[in-house]
Design a protein around this motif. Structure first.
Motif, PDB file in Angstrom:
ATOM      1  N   ALA A  36     110.657  29.808  55.455  1.00  0.00           N
ATOM      2  CA  ALA A  36     112.036  30.467  56.026  1.00  0.00           C
ATOM      3  C   ALA A  36     112.183  30.640  57.277  1.00  0.00           C
ATOM      4  N   GLU A  68     107.897  32.795  52.589  1.00  0.00           N
ATOM      5  CA  GLU A  68     108.709  33.083  51.541  1.00  0.00           C
ATOM      6  C   GLU A  68     108.148  33.025  50.219  1.00  0.00           C
ATOM      7  N   CYS A 122     118.928  34.294  54.768  1.00  0.00           N
ATOM      8  CA  CYS A 122     117.940  33.712  54.103  1.00  0.00           C
ATOM      9  C   CYS A 122     116.947  34.778  53.644  1.00  0.00           C
ATOM     10  N   ASP A 123     115.616  34.776  53.890  1.00  0.00           N
ATOM     11  CA  ASP A 123     114.685  35.483  53.096  1.00  0.00           C
ATOM     12  C   ASP A 123     114.740  36.929  53.687  1.00  0.00           C
ATOM     13  N   CYS A 140     114.152  25.213  57.652  1.00  0.00           N
ATOM     14  CA  CYS A 140     114.451  26.565  56.582  1.00  0.00           C
ATOM     15  C   CYS A 140     114.674  25.977  55.316  1.00  0.00           C
ATOM     16  N   CYS A 141     113.701  26.743  54.319  1.00  0.00           N
ATOM     17  CA  CYS A 141     114.009  26.239  52.927  1.00  0.00           C
ATOM     18  C   CYS A 141     115.471  26.673  52.416  1.00  0.00           C
ATOM     19  N   TYR A 142     116.183  27.465  52.970  1.00  0.00           N
ATOM     20  CA  TYR A 142     117.399  27.988  52.541  1.00  0.00           C
ATOM     21  C   TYR A 142     118.607  27.490  53.553  1.00  0.00           C
ATOM     22  N   TRP A 194     109.542  32.472  46.669  1.00  0.00           N
ATOM     23  CA  TRP A 194     110.836  32.551  45.938  1.00  0.00           C
ATOM     24  C   TRP A 194     110.978  33.557  44.829  1.00  0.00           C
TER      25      TRP A 194
END
Length: 207
Positions: free
Chosen positions: A81, A60, A95-96, A43-45, A62
């Motif tokens: 995400a 997601e 997160c998202d 996950c990006c976060y 951004w």
């Protein structure tokens, strides 16, 4: 940090069509696969595990679609995400899912933002930032310090700390350890925490 690769051909072709938008882009599976691949399955976060399907991840934006419609099909603005507690109470979301239409100061996929220099980890698994605004966003916008995420990061830190304490001449072996964790097709969930710890040890900034 996430290194963006080439965007899917289907996205390029769709964006070139008249009246194209994110909603009428039908080949999102190809987009999911590209995002998960370049993010090494994380996950990006929160850096938990994601898979390239709609039941285990979200695409997601951004910069959110509602306020930045001009970026809805820009690949640099798209991230993978986790589901972020979708359907759970607000206190359990992250997160998202928690972020929604809110903005973030730093993008984990923008090399100019150098996200890896913006965060640090405490031994209880807390993630924090010296940047006051971003530190607030980590908690209020992304919910990255809810209990189970903190526990998962603590487990990653405990594991690498155990390696550090039990390995003779561990500092000399850190570059090899980092290399093994940052390369490859898929990363272990929360592995960026361990990489951060080892880089701090290499720099002599942690005890």
């Amino acid at each position: 940090m996430i290194t963006k690769g080439a965007e899917p051909r289907s996205l390029t072709e769709h964006r070139a069509q008249a009246h194209s938008n994110y909603d009428n882009y039908t080949q999102k599976d190809e987009l999911r696969a590209a995002l998960v691949s370049e993010q090494k399955g994380l996950c990006c976060y929160c850096t938990g595990r994601i898979r390239a399907n709609s039941t285990s991840m979200k695409i997601e934006h951004w910069r959110c679609q509602s306020d930045h419609a001009e970026l809805q099909l820009v690949y640099a603005n798209l991230l993978g995400a986790c589901l972020g507690g979708d359907g759970r109470s607000a206190a359990e979301q992250h997160c998202d899912t928690r972020k929604g239409n809110l903005d973030l100061k730093w993008n984990p996929a923008d090399s100019a933002h150098m996200i890896e220099t913006k965060v640090r980890y405490l031994f209880d698994g807390t993630i924090e930032s010296n940047d006051v605004d971003f530190n607030s966003q980590l908690n209020e916008v992304l919910g990255l310090n809810i209990g189970f995420l903190r526990s998962n990061r603590k487990a990653a830190l405990d594991s690498v700390l155990a390696w550090w304490r039990s390995t003779p001449n561990a500092k000399t072996k850190i570059p090899q350890q980092i290399n093994s964790r940052v390369n490859g097709l898929e990363h272990q969930p929360f592995s960026p925490v361990a990489v951060w710890f080892m880089r701090e040890k290499l720099a002599g900034t942690t005890k």
